[in-house]
Design a protein around this motif. Sequence first.
Motif, short mmCIF file in Angstrom:
data_model
loop_
_atom_site.label_atom_id
_atom_site.label_comp_id
_atom_site.label_asym_id
_atom_site.label_seq_id
_atom_site.Cartn_x
_atom_site.Cartn_y
_atom_site.Cartn_z
N ILE A 63 125.37 42.22 -9.18
CA ILE A 63 126.74 41.64 -8.91
C ILE A 63 127.31 42.06 -7.55
N GLY A 64 126.43 42.41 -6.66
CA GLY A 64 126.68 42.55 -5.05
C GLY A 64 127.17 44.01 -4.91
N LYS A 65 126.82 44.56 -3.44
CA LYS A 65 127.20 45.59 -2.85
C LYS A 65 128.65 46.13 -3.21
N ALA A 66 129.62 45.49 -2.84
CA ALA A 66 130.71 46.21 -2.97
C ALA A 66 131.61 46.00 -4.41
N ALA A 67 130.96 45.16 -5.20
CA ALA A 67 131.26 45.24 -6.79
C ALA A 67 130.58 46.37 -7.26
N TYR A 68 129.33 46.72 -6.86
CA TYR A 68 128.89 47.74 -7.56
C TYR A 68 129.24 49.15 -7.03
N ALA A 69 129.89 49.14 -5.62
CA ALA A 69 130.55 50.46 -5.19
C ALA A 69 131.78 50.63 -6.27
N ARG A 70 132.53 49.53 -6.41
CA ARG A 70 133.72 49.76 -7.22
C ARG A 70 133.44 50.18 -8.62
N LEU A 71 132.18 49.73 -9.17
CA LEU A 71 131.84 49.80 -10.66
C LEU A 71 131.63 51.50 -10.76
N ALA A 72 130.76 51.83 -9.77
CA ALA A 72 130.33 53.15 -9.95
C ALA A 72 131.60 54.24 -9.57
N GLU A 73 132.50 53.79 -8.78
CA GLU A 73 133.67 54.44 -8.61
C GLU A 73 134.63 54.71 -10.02
N LEU A 74 134.72 53.41 -10.55
CA LEU A 74 135.37 53.48 -11.95
C LEU A 74 134.69 54.06 -13.07
N PHE A 91 137.41 44.37 -13.81
CA PHE A 91 137.93 44.44 -12.09
C PHE A 91 137.45 43.25 -11.54
N ALA A 92 138.16 42.87 -10.27
CA ALA A 92 137.87 42.07 -9.49
C ALA A 92 136.93 42.59 -8.15
N ASP A 93 136.13 41.84 -8.01
CA ASP A 93 135.17 42.08 -6.88
C ASP A 93 135.93 42.06 -5.55
N PRO A 94 135.98 43.54 -4.95
CA PRO A 94 136.34 43.71 -3.68
C PRO A 94 136.07 42.61 -2.49
N ALA A 95 134.86 41.97 -2.75
CA ALA A 95 134.32 41.15 -1.62
C ALA A 95 134.72 39.67 -2.05
N ASP A 96 135.16 39.44 -3.23
CA ASP A 96 135.29 37.98 -3.56
C ASP A 96 136.35 37.96 -4.52
N ALA A 97 137.58 37.52 -4.17
CA ALA A 97 138.68 37.40 -5.17
C ALA A 97 138.60 36.50 -6.29
N ASP A 98 137.49 35.61 -6.02
CA ASP A 98 137.05 34.50 -7.22
C ASP A 98 136.12 35.03 -8.07
N HIS A 99 135.62 36.19 -8.05
CA HIS A 99 134.56 36.86 -9.00
C HIS A 99 135.18 38.20 -9.61
N LEU A 100 135.10 38.01 -11.08
CA LEU A 100 135.73 39.09 -12.00
C LEU A 100 134.51 39.80 -12.55
N ILE A 101 134.36 41.06 -12.45
CA ILE A 101 133.30 41.93 -13.32
C ILE A 101 133.95 42.35 -14.65
N ARG A 102 133.05 42.09 -15.99
CA ARG A 102 133.59 42.95 -16.95
C ARG A 102 132.24 43.65 -17.48
N ALA A 103 132.48 44.83 -17.58
CA ALA A 103 131.41 46.02 -17.72
C ALA A 103 131.56 46.66 -19.16
N ASP A 104 130.37 46.74 -19.74
CA ASP A 104 130.30 47.46 -20.91
C ASP A 104 130.43 49.01 -20.55
N LEU A 105 131.45 49.71 -20.60
CA LEU A 105 131.27 51.25 -20.06
C LEU A 105 130.42 52.08 -21.00
N THR A 106 130.44 51.65 -22.26
CA THR A 106 129.75 52.47 -23.23
C THR A 106 128.15 52.44 -22.90
N TRP A 107 127.71 51.17 -22.59
CA TRP A 107 126.31 51.11 -22.28
C TRP A 107 126.08 51.71 -20.81
N LEU A 108 126.84 51.50 -19.84
CA LEU A 108 126.82 51.77 -18.58
C LEU A 108 126.83 53.62 -18.44
#
Length: 280
Positions: free
Chosen positions: A239-250, A33-50
């Motif tokens: 990854i930053g506050k906004a990106a983490y908030a989105r990660l937690a939501e997903l 997913f894209a970082d809500p605070a930075d359009a040039d920052h993309l997050i790839r996260a291992d859901l199985t791990w997290l």
Amino acid sequence: MDIHVAVEVDDLEEPDPRDLEVSLDFPREWLEFADPADADHLIRADLTWLLSNWTCVYGNGCHGIIEGRAEEGCCSHGAFFTDDDDQERVRAAAKRLTPEHWQYFRRGFKRFTETDTIDGKNKALRTATRPGGGCVFQNDPDFVGGGGCALHGQALRDGVHPLEYKPDVCWQLPVRRDQDWRKRPDDTKVLVSTLGEFDRRGWGEGGHDLHWWCTSSPEAHVGAKRLYQEYEPELTALIGKAAYARLAELCAARAAQGMIAEHPATSSARALKLIPIRPV
């Protein structure tokens, strides 16, 4: 006639903690997913791990990475610094320590660091280790000033999160963040931050020889929370506050769906009926 064989307790072999570890290769679920605070920052996260129930069990069942030295956890080899900022943070934190809370007290950055090599070729600076012991910042379990990492303990006494005092590698483990710039088909570039599991392979060739490693073991998948919840401060720093908030939501949404590609060590912990460790 019944034959009874006497077995001395000392003759019984201790079970190898590695026997419970799961294979490193299994299906994983990834999220991008894209970082809500930075359009040039993309997050790839291992859901199985997290979404696993891994938690640090240091001092509460950790076998350590060197046999017979469980009290050292994963701190047996010291911590390599990532950059100058990392060094300066630890230098400043160490100045707050006294012999009362640091068992192996040393005054001066040069006295508690050493030059080593990560790959056998390139020199790098790390925290020093004691002869036959672990990192110089690690107090013995029975030390009157408190066992475990002296930097960690000082952070708690100062009312701050330990990541503000400890070397980067120490507070990040066992989450692995890799970053690289990716060029898209339209010639635009994005910074990709990949969050994954720091498993045995993360240690390089030496990882195969570790006595035990927690991410693969059901004995460490006993957290009362999911990893993304327990590691909120660390992930936010990565990854930053906004990106983490989105990660937690997903992550929460995926967990609610009940269709998780579950980490096999978490599944094994449940099958073995291991008791979850409740947060303090």
